[in-house]
Enzyme design. Structure first.
Site: not given
Ligand SMILES: Cc1cc2nc3c(=O)[nH]c(=O)nc-3n(C[C@H](O)[C@H](O)[C@H](O)COP(=O)(O)OP(=O)(O)OC[C@H]3O[C@@H](n4cnc5c(N)ncnc54)[C@H](O)[C@@H]3O)c2cc1C
Lengths: 390, 363
Positions: A154, A119-122, A237
């Site tokens: 993943s 899955q190529g999202y983030s 998901e």
């Molecule tokens: C174990 C794991 C599995 C994952 N699996 C996938 C996957 O399968 N596919 C995929 O595409 N991605 C995946 N991800 C990525 C995941 O979706 C992102 O890590 C997640 O959405 C958070 O984004 P970020 O890491 O950029 O954190 P950031 O967005 O930078 O967040 C940093 C902090 O800021 C807070 N924050 C951000 N915006 C707000 C807001 N509007 N209000 C309040 N607080 C806020 C967050 O809560 C966090 O505490 C995975 C990540 C992990 C760790």
């Protein structure tokens, strides 16, 4: 309230039990994964509601039957069918919005485990704010040329194909310029680098795209509609995260641990402090299990469960994390062991779970994002004021 | 009345912090997984500031300072997740020797420790945290048999201070015949622990003074050090989270401008700051009011462990997915706090000991 199943369902349960008894020995790890999957599809225990034309079993949706299958497989200790992002996320998405050609080409081999997807999202700059993604696809005849980077992917190293979000319309507002596209991971210009996490393992990858040429026909639903498609997938998901069955299984393991483990010659179960903590967690596990049943009933009746549905990811992931934390405390100093250390309990899984669960609290929408969703969508509270327009 | 640090204490802590800021880089910490050289390097650098001799009397080449001073060192070491022995080798072992060693034994062991040239492991896990997996040491004709799990500052120890089942203390040479050492792999690669298996091993008893009381004092001091270590590690995690929240942008703004993120950071600091005073008091009481030492040490350890767990998790969460990777190395702090929580007894065990110390319940 009536928690009994009607005779029709009890007959179905017997069928599943018979299957488990007759074919259980063909299940992995003894048997081959793909053969097991094929067997499950043939009997309707995997890909149950997917049309026959696309390689499924073609039954009408029936959540109670699905639940019975899950219950009986857990009771018999048998693995369910294959999972993975292709089966759990892409297939439902294609069924919803894919073209007839895409459905025919991809669903059946995905279900049989012949095509592995990632899955190529983030992206590094687009996590919670997924729509801010910048990986771009520029047109060149019948192809797109893709440049950019994904993160957290993943199974990218094993994957044959990727379902990927790319920006095709850079001039449009951020939610409207995204396309959802399928292409082969073998395409030249794709580089996969493993991403080691705090658990010490590489559960994820970074994926780099440099002038990756892919056919436009891989676009799902249409150009610029990627955000809508991705949301269809994300719904699937979120449904998977915070599963109460997993908490129940963990709780059972902890109860066993507390009966077996001794400190200064007495069982942990005889220690009132740990027993009290265990009981508090047991109540939470039960609450979440029954909450799951309540949600199931709303779905059966076609009702919108409202806020009850929105809390599952937040509370379920947190509960799993708390269970692992408790197991570590119960193990005392043994709880810091890791790797293949002597005196290690449960293969180090409590430690691994404790760390990985923190990842799950962050992944798929962080706890803070979940709370925003609960407050805004569930309780109708005003949205956070937006600062700059991205 | 003055509840605070002296200017000497502040200066000492600042100079250790400065040194570690320069020397204890993330690269060195990562490298520790492969080589012990980094550890000896850090010990060397900190020896110049007198760190190993902090509690050792001046006549044996130490600084002869108090436990509060040692707690300030421990906080600095936690802040930089310094990969060097401290709690066992330079706090608990010196207390064992000064509390129950003869003058001859003190002379023999303390000066080598004071300079940082020698390392002492400490095996008291069964008395502090409870015995598991059939651990426990028995003594017959002055020789030790049985096993002790979770010896601290284990791997490089030249000798060990070992407690037997009856509260007696012994010095055992690291290479004594019949002694088997098994290094344990834990989540925290910055510290080493291991199992000692004894098969009629020659040992030197520490029998001047009161060994049982000395053992209790060692455990109290060790617990205060682990609490201070968590204080340092937690404080640094908060700083990192706050810095990250000021830089990282999502939805067109820095995430630190979201109230949710601000509140996470505010809660962390509001929980952790009172731990600082609790630890200071516990460390001061250790020397000034011995009758309170056990209770205060247990509370400092248990409470800081609870707060530390919350900080470790929350600071990681503020970093989003990045906090979960190996890239930032935030997990070294996370795991250090995890180690501190369980070593020398988890929160429940410490609170139990606090209840016993107050006579609320029997042992
Ligand atoms: C174990 C794991 C599995 C994952 N699996 C996938 C996957 O399968 N596919 C995929 O595409 N991605 C995946 N991800 C990525 C995941 O979706 C992102 O890590 C997640 O959405 C958070 O984004 P970020 O890491 O950029 O954190 P950031 O967005 O930078 O967040 C940093 C902090 O800021 C807070 N924050 C951000 N915006 C707000 C807001 N509007 N209000 C309040 N607080 C806020 C967050 O809560 C966090 O505490 C995975 C990540 C992990 C760790």
């Amino acid at each position: 309230m009536d928690l009994s199943y009607s005779p029709e369902y009890e007959v179905f349960r017997d069928e599943v039990r018979d299957f488990a008894r007759d074919f259980g020995d063909r299940a992995p790890p003894a048997g081959d994964v793909r053969e097991w999957q094929t067997l499950l599809i043939a009997h309707g225990y995997a890909a149950r509601t997917i049309p026959k034309d696309y390689g499924g079993y073609g039954a009408a949706p029936d959540v109670l039957k699905s639940r019975i299958i899950a219950e009986e497989f857990i009771a018999a200790g048998l693995p369910m069918g294959m999972s993975g992002q292709g089966i759990s996320m892409l297939v439902p998405t294609l069924l919803e919005v894919g073209s007839e050609e895409q459905k025919r080409k991809y669903i059946a081999p995905t279900l049989r485990g012949e095509i592995v997807w990632c899955q190529g999202y983030s992206e590094p700059g687009a996590g919670s704010d997924l729509a801010a993604l910048t990986t771009r696809a520029t047109e060149d005849g019948d192809d797109f040329i893709i440049n950019g980077q994904k993160i957290w992917t993943s199974t990218a190293a094993q994957a044959d194909m990727i379902f990927c979000l790319v920006r095709t319309e850079p001039d449009k507002p951020k939610h409207e310029g995204i396309s959802y596209i399928l292409f082969s991971m073998k395409t030249p210009g794709i580089e996969v680098r493993p991403l080691v996490t705090m658990t010490g393992r590489a559960e994820f990858n970074e994926v780099f795209f440099t002038d990756v040429r892919v056919p436009k026909s891989g676009v799902v639903a249409g150009r610029g509609l990627g955000w809508m498609v991705a949301n269809a997938t994300l719904k699937h998901e979120r449904g998977m995260l915070g599963d109460p069955n997993q908490a129940g299984t963990r709780l059972k393991a902890i109860i066993e641990l507390m009966k077996e483990e001794t400190v200064d010659g007495s069982r942990l179960m005889d220690n009132p402090v740990f027993r009290d903590r265990l009981l508090k967690l047991q109540a939470r596990v039960h609450a979440m299990e029954f909450h799951g049943l309540r949600l199931l009933t709303s779905r059966l009746k076609g009702e919108d469960p409202g806020v009850a549905g929105l809390i599952v990811k937040l509370m379920g992931c947190e509960l799993n994390h708390q269970l692992a934390a408790f197991a570590i405390d119960a193990l005392g100093e043994l709880g810091i062991l890791y790797g293949g250390s002597p005196h290690l309990r449960n293969n180090g899984n409590w430690q691994w779970n404790y760390m990985f669960d923190l990842g799950l609290i962050i992944g798929g929408g962080t706890a803070q994002i979940q709370k925003n969703i609960i407050a805004e969508r569930g309780l109708g509270m005003p949205r956070e004021p937006k600062a700059a327009k991205a | 009345m003055e509840f605070g640090l002296t200017s000497e204490q502040t200066m000492m802590q600042e100079s250790i912090n400065r040194t570690l800021e320069r020397e204890c880089t993330l690269d060195r910490i990562r490298d520790r997984e492969r080589s012990h050289w980094q550890m000896y390097y850090i010990i060397n650098v900190l020896s110049e500031l007198g760190v190993p001799g902090i509690l050792i009397p001046e006549e044996y080449g130490g600084l002869g300072l108090g436990l509060l001073d040692a707690a300030l060192v421990a906080e600095a070491l936690g802040r930089y997740v310094a990969p060097m022995p401290f709690v066992g080798s330079y706090v608990m072992a010196p207390l064992a020797l000064t509390g129950a060693g003869s003058e001859k034994q003190q002379r023999k062991y303390l000066s080598g420790l004071a300079t940082g040239e020698r390392i002492a492991g400490v095996a008291v896990s069964e008395q502090a945290g409870g015995a598991r997996d059939g651990a426990g040491i028995t003594v017959k004709n002055g020789k030790l048999s049985g096993k002790s799990l979770f010896g601290l500052d284990f791997e490089e120890a030249n000798f060990f201070i070992v407690a037997d089942k009856f509260g007696g203390l012994h010095v055992v040479d690291g290479y004594a015949a019949g002694l088997e050492k098994v290094v344990l792999t834990t989540i925290d690669v910055t510290r080493t622990v291991g199992v000692l298996n004894f098969d009629a091993v020659e040992a030197e008893p520490l029998s001047s003074g009161n060994p049982q009381a000395t053992l209790d004092r060692m455990i109290d001091a060790g617990r205060i050090m682990l609490a201070a270590d968590t204080l340092g590690a937690g404080g640094r995690m908060i700083e990192k989270a706050v810095d990250y929240a000021k830089e990282r942008k999502q939805f067109g703004r820095v995430i630190g401008s979201f109230q949710a993120v601000k509140h996470l950071c505010a809660e962390m600091v509001a929980e952790l700051e009172p731990c600082r005073a609790l630890i200071w008091y516990a460390a001061y009481a250790f020397d000034a009011f011995p009758d309170q030492a056990r209770r205060m040490a247990a509370h400092a350890k248990a409470h800081t462990a609870e707060v530390g767990t919350f900080v470790a998790r929350t600071a990681t969460e503020v970093h989003g997915g990045m906090g979960f990777t190996d890239l930032l190395g935030l997990h070294y702090w996370f795991k250090r706090i995890g180690f501190d929580r369980q070593a020398l007894g988890g929160p429940e065990k410490n609170r139990h000991d606090a209840a016993v110390a107050q006579g609320w319940i029997g042992n």
